[in-house]
Scaffold this motif. Structure first.
Motif, mmCIF file in Angstrom:
data_model
loop_
_atom_site.group_PDB
_atom_site.id
_atom_site.type_symbol
_atom_site.label_atom_id
_atom_site.label_comp_id
_atom_site.label_asym_id
_atom_site.label_seq_id
_atom_site.Cartn_x
_atom_site.Cartn_y
_atom_site.Cartn_z
ATOM 1 N N LYS A 9 95.903 8.734 -54.494
ATOM 2 C CA LYS A 9 97.137 9.174 -53.836
ATOM 3 C C LYS A 9 98.215 8.104 -53.915
ATOM 4 C CE LYS A 9 98.908 10.942 -49.427
ATOM 5 N NZ LYS A 9 98.557 11.323 -48.038
ATOM 6 N N LEU A 10 97.859 6.855 -53.611
ATOM 7 C CA LEU A 10 98.832 5.775 -53.645
ATOM 8 C C LEU A 10 99.308 5.507 -55.067
ATOM 9 C CD1 LEU A 10 100.366 3.572 -52.125
ATOM 10 C CD2 LEU A 10 98.384 2.082 -52.386
ATOM 11 N N ALA A 11 98.408 5.661 -56.044
ATOM 12 C CA ALA A 11 98.766 5.405 -57.445
ATOM 13 C C ALA A 11 99.533 6.554 -58.073
ATOM 14 C CB ALA A 11 97.502 5.121 -58.253
ATOM 15 N N GLY A 12 99.492 7.711 -57.421
ATOM 16 C CA GLY A 12 100.189 8.875 -57.964
ATOM 17 C C GLY A 12 99.485 9.483 -59.152
ATOM 18 N N VAL A 13 98.136 9.401 -59.163
ATOM 19 C CA VAL A 13 97.346 9.985 -60.243
ATOM 20 C C VAL A 13 96.257 10.861 -59.638
ATOM 21 C CG1 VAL A 13 97.782 8.017 -61.762
ATOM 22 C CG2 VAL A 13 95.724 8.033 -60.320
ATOM 23 N N SER A 14 95.559 11.582 -60.490
ATOM 24 C CA SER A 14 94.461 12.403 -60.003
ATOM 25 C C SER A 14 93.250 11.533 -59.693
ATOM 26 C CB SER A 14 94.075 13.443 -61.056
ATOM 27 O OG SER A 14 93.484 12.808 -62.181
ATOM 28 N N VAL A 15 92.331 12.095 -58.894
ATOM 29 C CA VAL A 15 91.098 11.370 -58.586
ATOM 30 C C VAL A 15 90.316 11.094 -59.867
ATOM 31 C CG1 VAL A 15 88.868 11.520 -57.425
ATOM 32 C CG2 VAL A 15 90.932 12.278 -56.242
ATOM 33 N N GLY A 16 90.333 12.063 -60.792
ATOM 34 C CA GLY A 16 89.629 11.884 -62.058
ATOM 35 C C GLY A 16 90.185 10.727 -62.857
ATOM 36 N N THR A 17 91.517 10.629 -62.895
ATOM 37 C CA THR A 17 92.150 9.522 -63.621
ATOM 38 C C THR A 17 91.811 8.187 -62.965
ATOM 39 O OG1 THR A 17 93.976 10.907 -64.390
ATOM 40 C CG2 THR A 17 94.357 8.524 -64.334
ATOM 41 N N ALA A 18 91.876 8.149 -61.638
ATOM 42 C CA ALA A 18 91.534 6.917 -60.914
ATOM 43 C C ALA A 18 90.102 6.505 -61.208
ATOM 44 C CB ALA A 18 91.733 7.110 -59.420
ATOM 45 N N SER A 19 89.210 7.479 -61.229
ATOM 46 C CA SER A 19 87.800 7.200 -61.503
ATOM 47 C C SER A 19 87.620 6.648 -62.908
ATOM 48 C CB SER A 19 86.970 8.468 -61.327
ATOM 49 O OG SER A 19 85.613 8.227 -61.651
ATOM 50 N N ARG A 20 88.330 7.235 -63.896
ATOM 51 C CA ARG A 20 88.206 6.770 -65.283
ATOM 52 C C ARG A 20 88.735 5.344 -65.432
ATOM 53 N NH1 ARG A 20 89.557 12.150 -66.180
ATOM 54 N NH2 ARG A 20 91.774 11.680 -66.480
ATOM 55 N N VAL A 21 89.825 5.028 -64.721
ATOM 56 C CA VAL A 21 90.365 3.661 -64.768
ATOM 57 C C VAL A 21 89.342 2.675 -64.225
ATOM 58 C CG1 VAL A 21 92.090 2.096 -63.807
ATOM 59 C CG2 VAL A 21 92.786 4.351 -64.646
ATOM 60 N N LEU A 22 88.757 3.005 -63.073
ATOM 61 C CA LEU A 22 87.829 2.082 -62.420
ATOM 62 C C LEU A 22 86.521 1.943 -63.173
ATOM 63 C CD1 LEU A 22 88.463 3.070 -58.699
ATOM 64 C CD2 LEU A 22 89.312 1.070 -59.916
ATOM 65 N N ASN A 23 86.214 2.929 -64.032
ATOM 66 C CA ASN A 23 84.991 2.856 -64.829
ATOM 67 C C ASN A 23 85.261 2.416 -66.263
ATOM 68 O OD1 ASN A 23 82.568 3.855 -63.185
ATOM 69 N ND2 ASN A 23 84.109 5.413 -62.729
ATOM 70 N N ASN A 24 86.493 1.889 -66.467
ATOM 71 C CA ASN A 24 86.882 1.341 -67.770
ATOM 72 C C ASN A 24 86.734 2.336 -68.910
ATOM 73 O OD1 ASN A 24 87.436 -1.299 -66.707
ATOM 74 N ND2 ASN A 24 85.212 -1.641 -66.578
ATOM 75 N N SER A 25 87.078 3.580 -68.634
ATOM 76 C CA SER A 25 87.020 4.598 -69.681
ATOM 77 C C SER A 25 88.143 4.381 -70.693
ATOM 78 C CB SER A 25 87.153 5.999 -69.064
ATOM 79 O OG SER A 25 86.065 6.267 -68.210
ATOM 80 N N PRO A 26 87.943 4.781 -71.967
ATOM 81 C CA PRO A 26 88.999 4.615 -72.987
ATOM 82 C C PRO A 26 90.103 5.650 -72.787
ATOM 83 C CG PRO A 26 87.085 5.735 -73.921
ATOM 84 C CD PRO A 26 86.699 5.325 -72.534
ATOM 85 N N GLN A 27 91.165 5.491 -73.537
ATOM 86 C CA GLN A 27 92.278 6.437 -73.553
ATOM 87 C C GLN A 27 92.947 6.569 -72.185
ATOM 88 O OE1 GLN A 27 90.518 10.042 -75.114
ATOM 89 N NE2 GLN A 27 90.610 9.291 -77.230
ATOM 90 N N ILE A 28 93.090 5.457 -71.492
ATOM 91 C CA ILE A 28 93.825 5.419 -70.235
ATOM 92 C C ILE A 28 95.168 4.744 -70.510
ATOM 93 C CG2 ILE A 28 93.916 4.404 -67.913
ATOM 94 C CD1 ILE A 28 91.982 6.687 -68.128
ATOM 95 N N SER A 29 96.237 5.352 -70.044
ATOM 96 C CA SER A 29 97.565 4.788 -70.294
ATOM 97 C C SER A 29 97.753 3.497 -69.509
ATOM 98 C CB SER A 29 98.653 5.790 -69.888
ATOM 99 O OG SER A 29 98.695 5.930 -68.474
ATOM 100 N N VAL A 30 98.632 2.655 -70.021
ATOM 101 C CA VAL A 30 98.932 1.387 -69.345
ATOM 102 C C VAL A 30 99.510 1.659 -67.965
ATOM 103 C CG1 VAL A 30 100.371 -0.692 -69.418
ATOM 104 C CG2 VAL A 30 99.283 0.147 -71.508
ATOM 105 N N HIS A 31 100.337 2.708 -67.868
ATOM 106 C CA HIS A 31 100.938 3.049 -66.580
ATOM 107 C C HIS A 31 99.874 3.409 -65.550
ATOM 108 C CE1 HIS A 31 103.611 4.802 -63.589
ATOM 109 N NE2 HIS A 31 102.810 5.863 -63.574
ATOM 110 N N SER A 32 98.911 4.244 -65.949
ATOM 111 C CA SER A 32 97.851 4.652 -65.016
ATOM 112 C C SER A 32 96.973 3.458 -64.644
ATOM 113 C CB SER A 32 96.986 5.748 -65.647
ATOM 114 O OG SER A 32 97.744 6.931 -65.834
#
Length: 334
Positions: A9-32
Motif C-alpha cells: 500500500k505504501l509503495a503503491g504496488v500490488s501485493v504480488g509485486t511487493a512479494s516478487r521484489v522481496l523474493n528477488n524475482s527477475p523482471q522487476i522495474s527499478v521504480h517498483s
C-alpha cells in the motif's frame, strides 16, 4: 507489526509485486524495486520467516542475544542455553548487541527473521518500552538479568544490590573500615545497583559513604587498572577494595602488585561474578558467585515451555542471589 499488505500500500504496488521484489524475482522495474524497499525501511518490515516457523510445531533454533560472546560471563550464558537446546534437539543462534540500543534491536530483528521463536535476551541498551513490544510480538522471548514490570513472569534477574551489599559486609566483618570501590562506568542498572550496595554497606556500618572513594573504569581488566591507578594517585589509604566484577578485580590486583603493594597483607580485594579467572589469579580471588549458568538454563527451558504453550510455573524462581566464595584475596584486618 507491518505486513506485506502495508508495504504494498505504501509503495503503491500490488501485493504480488511487493512479494516478487522481496523474493528477488527477475523482471522487476527499478521504480517498483525502489518503492518497495523504501516502504520496507519506513515501516520496519522484515520478511516474516517467523510466520513460517509458527506454522510448524516448533522452530529448530533458540536465539540468544548477549553483549559480547567473547566475554567469559556471556560465554557461560550461551553454554547454559546451548545445553538445554541440545537436550531438546535444537540449535543455538547467537547475536552480539554490545549493550548498544541500535545493535541490540538489529540483532533481535535478525533472530526473529531467522525463525527463532524461543529467544533468551540479555539487553542493557533497549528501553523497557521497546522490550515490551518485542515481548508482545514473541510470546517465547525470555529476558535474563533484566526486570521488566510488563513481562515480569518472563524475567530472570540477579539481586545485584544484595550481592554488592554482602561483598562489602564481608570486608567490614573482617575489620576493614577504609574501603574503596572500583566501579564500572557503564550507565546500566547492574552498575548502579552494585554501587548502591556498596553505599548501603558503608552507611549501615556508620562508615559514611563518600563518592570520592569510588573509582570508575570500563568493566574490564584494563578498566580495573585505570581505576586503581587513580586510586593510588589519590594518596588515600585503604585497607580493602570492592570491585564491580572479577575482570576489574584482575586489573586491580595487577596494578596494586605493580606498585609494590603486598596482597592481601596491605590491601584486601573482593570481586563479583566468580568467573573462571577468579580461581587462577594471585592471590586467588574472593568473590560473589553469579549463578549465570543456572539462570541461563532456567531461561532457555522457560522459553521452550512458553513456545509449547505451557503456563509459567507459580513457584518458578525469578530473582536469584549471589553467594560468597571465599579464597585468598581477603584477610582479617589486624
Amino acid at each position: 507489526m507491518a505486513t506485506i499488505k502495508d508495504v504494498a500500500k505504501l509503495a503503491g504496488v500490488s501485493v504480488g509485486t511487493a512479494s516478487r521484489v522481496l523474493n528477488n524475482s527477475p523482471q522487476i522495474s527499478v521504480h517498483s524495486y525502489n518503492a518497495v524497499h523504501n516502504a520496507v525501511r519506513q515501516l520496519g518490515y522484515r520478511k516474516n520467516a517467523m510466520a513460517k516457523a509458527l506454522v510448524r510445531s516448533k522452530s529448530e533454533t533458540i536465539g540468544v542475544l548477549v553483549s559480547d560472546v567473547g566475554v567469559p560471563f556471556f560465554g557461560a550464558l550461551v553454554k547454559g542455553v546451548d545445553n538445554v537446546a541440545r537436550q531438546n534437539g535444537r540449535h543455538v543462534l547467537v547475536a552480539n548487541g554490545y549493550h548498544d540500543a541500535h545493535q541490540e534491536k538489529e540483532m533481535l530483528e535478525l533472530l526473529l527473521s531467522n525463525g527463532c521463536k524461543s529467544i533468551v535476551v540479555h539487553s542493557k541498551g533497549l528501553s523497557d518500552d521497546v522490550l515490551s513490544r518485542y515481548c508482545q510480538e514473541a510470546p517465547a522471548l525470555v529476558l535474563i538479568n533484566r526486570h521488566l514490570p510488563t513481562a515480569r513472569e518472563r524475567c530472570l534477574y540477579l539481586n545485584n544490590f544484595q550481592g554488592s551489599l554482602d561483598a562489602c559486609n564481608e570486608l567490614i566483618a573482617k575489620g576493614h573500615r577504609q574501603i574503596a570501590y572500583v566501579c564500572s562506568n557503564e550507565d546500566i542498572p547492574d552498575a548502579r545497583e552494585r554501587l548502591q550496595g556498596y553505599k548501603a554497606a558503608m552507611d549501615n556500618a556508620g562508615l559514611h559513604f563518600d563518592i570520592n572513594n569510588v573509582y570508575f573504569g570500563e568493566p574490564t581488566d584494563e578498566g580495573g587498572r585505570v581505576a586503581t591507578t587513580a586510586l593510588i594517585h589519590s594518596g588515600k589509604r585503604y585497607s580493602a577494595i570492592a570491585t564491580y566484577n572479577d575482570s576489574m578485580a584482575s586489573g586491580t590486583l595487577e596494578c596494586l602488585q605493580d606498585n609494590g603493594i603486598s596482597l592481601p597483607r596491605q590491601i584486601s580485594v573482593i570481586g563479583f561474578d566468580n568467573e573462571y579467572i577468579a580461581g587462577h589469579l594471585y592471590p586467588k580471588l574472593t568473590t560473589m558467585a553469579y549463578p549465570i549458568s543456572h539462570m541461563a538454563t532456567c531461561a532457555a527451558q522457560l522459553a521452550l515451555d512458553l513456545e509449547s504453550g505451557m503456563p509459567v510455573k507459580a513457584d518458578m524462581t525469578h530473582e536469584f542471589k549471589p553467594t560468597l566464595v571465599q579464597r585468598k584475596s581477603v584477610i582479617e584486618r589486624r
